[in-house]
Motif scaffolding. Structure first.
Motif, short mmCIF file in Angstrom:
data_model
loop_
_atom_site.label_atom_id
_atom_site.label_comp_id
_atom_site.label_asym_id
_atom_site.label_seq_id
_atom_site.Cartn_x
_atom_site.Cartn_y
_atom_site.Cartn_z
N ASP A 27 -1.11 -9.28 0.01
CA ASP A 27 -1.97 -8.52 0.90
C ASP A 27 -3.24 -8.16 0.13
O ASP A 27 -3.26 -7.20 -0.65
CB ASP A 27 -1.25 -7.27 1.38
CG ASP A 27 -2.03 -6.50 2.44
OD1 ASP A 27 -3.24 -6.76 2.60
OD2 ASP A 27 -1.43 -5.64 3.09
N ALA A 28 -4.31 -8.92 0.36
CA ALA A 28 -5.56 -8.72 -0.38
C ALA A 28 -6.18 -7.35 -0.11
O ALA A 28 -6.93 -6.85 -0.94
CB ALA A 28 -6.56 -9.83 -0.03
N ASP A 29 -5.85 -6.73 1.01
CA ASP A 29 -6.38 -5.40 1.31
C ASP A 29 -5.69 -4.31 0.50
O ASP A 29 -6.21 -3.21 0.36
CB ASP A 29 -6.25 -5.08 2.80
CG ASP A 29 -7.18 -5.94 3.65
OD1 ASP A 29 -8.30 -6.24 3.18
OD2 ASP A 29 -6.77 -6.33 4.75
N LYS A 30 -4.50 -4.61 -0.01
CA LYS A 30 -3.72 -3.62 -0.75
C LYS A 30 -3.38 -4.13 -2.15
O LYS A 30 -2.33 -3.81 -2.68
CB LYS A 30 -2.45 -3.29 0.03
CG LYS A 30 -2.72 -2.69 1.39
CD LYS A 30 -1.45 -2.43 2.15
CE LYS A 30 -1.79 -1.90 3.54
NZ LYS A 30 -0.63 -1.81 4.40
N TYR A 31 -4.28 -4.90 -2.75
CA TYR A 31 -4.00 -5.52 -4.03
C TYR A 31 -3.71 -4.51 -5.14
O TYR A 31 -3.00 -4.82 -6.09
CB TYR A 31 -5.13 -6.46 -4.45
CG TYR A 31 -6.42 -5.77 -4.82
CD1 TYR A 31 -6.65 -5.35 -6.13
CD2 TYR A 31 -7.40 -5.54 -3.86
CE1 TYR A 31 -7.83 -4.72 -6.47
CE2 TYR A 31 -8.58 -4.91 -4.21
CZ TYR A 31 -8.79 -4.50 -5.50
OH TYR A 31 -9.96 -3.88 -5.84
N GLU A 32 -4.24 -3.30 -5.02
CA GLU A 32 -4.06 -2.32 -6.09
C GLU A 32 -2.61 -1.88 -6.25
O GLU A 32 -2.20 -1.47 -7.32
CB GLU A 32 -4.97 -1.12 -5.87
CG GLU A 32 -6.44 -1.50 -6.05
CD GLU A 32 -7.38 -0.43 -5.57
OE1 GLU A 32 -7.06 0.27 -4.59
OE2 GLU A 32 -8.46 -0.32 -6.18
N ASN A 33 -1.83 -1.94 -5.18
CA ASN A 33 -0.41 -1.60 -5.27
C ASN A 33 0.43 -2.48 -4.36
O ASN A 33 1.30 -2.00 -3.65
CB ASN A 33 -0.16 -0.11 -5.01
CG ASN A 33 -1.00 0.43 -3.88
OD1 ASN A 33 -1.73 -0.31 -3.24
ND2 ASN A 33 -0.91 1.71 -3.62
N GLU A 79 -6.16 -20.88 -15.54
CA GLU A 79 -7.17 -20.08 -14.85
C GLU A 79 -6.54 -19.61 -13.54
O GLU A 79 -6.18 -20.43 -12.71
CB GLU A 79 -8.43 -20.90 -14.57
CG GLU A 79 -9.51 -20.09 -13.88
CD GLU A 79 -10.85 -20.79 -13.86
OE1 GLU A 79 -11.63 -20.49 -12.94
OE2 GLU A 79 -11.12 -21.62 -14.74
N ILE A 80 -6.40 -18.29 -13.39
CA ILE A 80 -5.75 -17.72 -12.22
C ILE A 80 -6.77 -16.89 -11.46
O ILE A 80 -7.41 -16.01 -12.03
CB ILE A 80 -4.55 -16.82 -12.61
CG1 ILE A 80 -3.55 -17.59 -13.48
CG2 ILE A 80 -3.85 -16.31 -11.35
CD1 ILE A 80 -3.71 -17.32 -14.94
N ARG A 81 -6.92 -17.17 -10.17
CA ARG A 81 -7.84 -16.43 -9.33
C ARG A 81 -7.15 -16.05 -8.03
O ARG A 81 -6.47 -16.87 -7.41
CB ARG A 81 -9.10 -17.24 -9.01
CG ARG A 81 -9.91 -17.63 -10.23
CD ARG A 81 -10.51 -16.41 -10.94
NE ARG A 81 -11.29 -16.79 -12.09
CZ ARG A 81 -10.83 -16.84 -13.33
NH1 ARG A 81 -9.57 -16.55 -13.59
NH2 ARG A 81 -11.62 -17.18 -14.32
N TYR A 82 -7.36 -14.80 -7.62
CA TYR A 82 -6.82 -14.27 -6.38
C TYR A 82 -8.02 -13.75 -5.58
O TYR A 82 -8.71 -12.85 -6.02
CB TYR A 82 -5.82 -13.16 -6.70
CG TYR A 82 -5.24 -12.41 -5.53
CD1 TYR A 82 -5.03 -13.02 -4.30
CD2 TYR A 82 -4.87 -11.08 -5.67
CE1 TYR A 82 -4.48 -12.32 -3.24
CE2 TYR A 82 -4.31 -10.38 -4.61
CZ TYR A 82 -4.13 -11.01 -3.41
OH TYR A 82 -3.58 -10.31 -2.35
N ILE A 83 -8.28 -14.35 -4.43
CA ILE A 83 -9.46 -14.02 -3.64
C ILE A 83 -9.19 -12.75 -2.81
O ILE A 83 -8.29 -12.73 -1.98
CB ILE A 83 -9.86 -15.19 -2.72
CG1 ILE A 83 -10.01 -16.49 -3.51
CG2 ILE A 83 -11.14 -14.84 -1.95
CD1 ILE A 83 -11.02 -16.47 -4.62
N LEU A 84 -10.00 -11.73 -3.06
CA LEU A 84 -9.84 -10.44 -2.39
C LEU A 84 -10.77 -10.31 -1.18
O LEU A 84 -10.43 -9.63 -0.21
CB LEU A 84 -10.10 -9.30 -3.37
CG LEU A 84 -9.24 -9.32 -4.63
CD1 LEU A 84 -9.67 -8.21 -5.58
CD2 LEU A 84 -7.77 -9.19 -4.28
N GLU A 85 -11.93 -10.92 -1.27
CA GLU A 85 -12.90 -10.92 -0.17
C GLU A 85 -13.74 -12.19 -0.30
O GLU A 85 -13.91 -12.71 -1.39
CB GLU A 85 -13.86 -9.71 -0.25
CG GLU A 85 -13.21 -8.37 -0.10
CD GLU A 85 -14.19 -7.22 -0.33
OE1 GLU A 85 -15.40 -7.46 -0.57
OE2 GLU A 85 -13.73 -6.06 -0.29
#
Length: 164
Positions: A27-33, A79-85
């Motif tokens: 859930d990119a909207d809740k990536y912090e937790n 190389e690891i990338r997680y797209i948040l926006e």
């Protein structure tokens, strides 16, 4: 958008999605937790992370950085990338040295293996916010092609040969 998920064991109609419950969805909207992201970080030992925003207003030396990201290169680590926006493209080389374009958008995560030639660019929206993950301290060194003499590249090429 490409989607993939763990399948259930149901013998129902194979044309149905057969999503396992609960699915492993970030859930990119809740990536912090996000517990699923935390699980991935634990399982893969991704102990370091930061957030990069790539757009003209946020990234110092934007024009130069865009050119650097698009220069074909490899890294000695994953190389690891997680797209948040936002969104963009990773281009990778196939076995015959042709480019494969991977469209990335909000919620997508990619792990590029050490030693793979690749490049990154924004799409027409000119904006992406991504989480960068590393095992241990980050190493930012990109080795522009040709860089075939590195052990990481040699190992990647051997892997490709074994899967042929």
């Amino acid at each position: 958008m490409v989607q993939a998920w763990y399948m259930d064991e149901s013998a129902d109609d194979p044309r149905l999605p057969h999503r396992s419950e609960p699915g492993r969805v970030l859930d990119a909207d809740k990536y912090e937790n996000d517990p699923e992201l935390e699980k991935i970080r634990r399982e893969r030992s991704y102990s370091w992370m930061d957030i990069i925003t790539i757009c003209r207003d946020k990234l110092p030396d934007y024009e130069e950085k865009i050119k650097v990201f698009y220069q074909e290169h490899l890294h000695l680590d994953e190389e690891i990338r997680y797209i948040l926006e936002g969104s963009g493209y990773f281009d990778v080389r196939d076995r015959e040295d042709q480019w494969i374009r991977i469209s990335m958008e909000k919620g997508d995560m990619i792990t590029l293996p050490a030693g793979i030639y690749h490049r990154f660019t924004l799409d027409e929206k000119n904006y992406v916010k991504a989480m960068r993950l590393f095992v241990g301290e980050p190493v930012w060194t990109a080795y522009n092609r040709p860089a075939d003499h590195f052990p990481a590249r040699e190992q990647y090429v051997r892997f490709l040969a074994q899967t042929a």
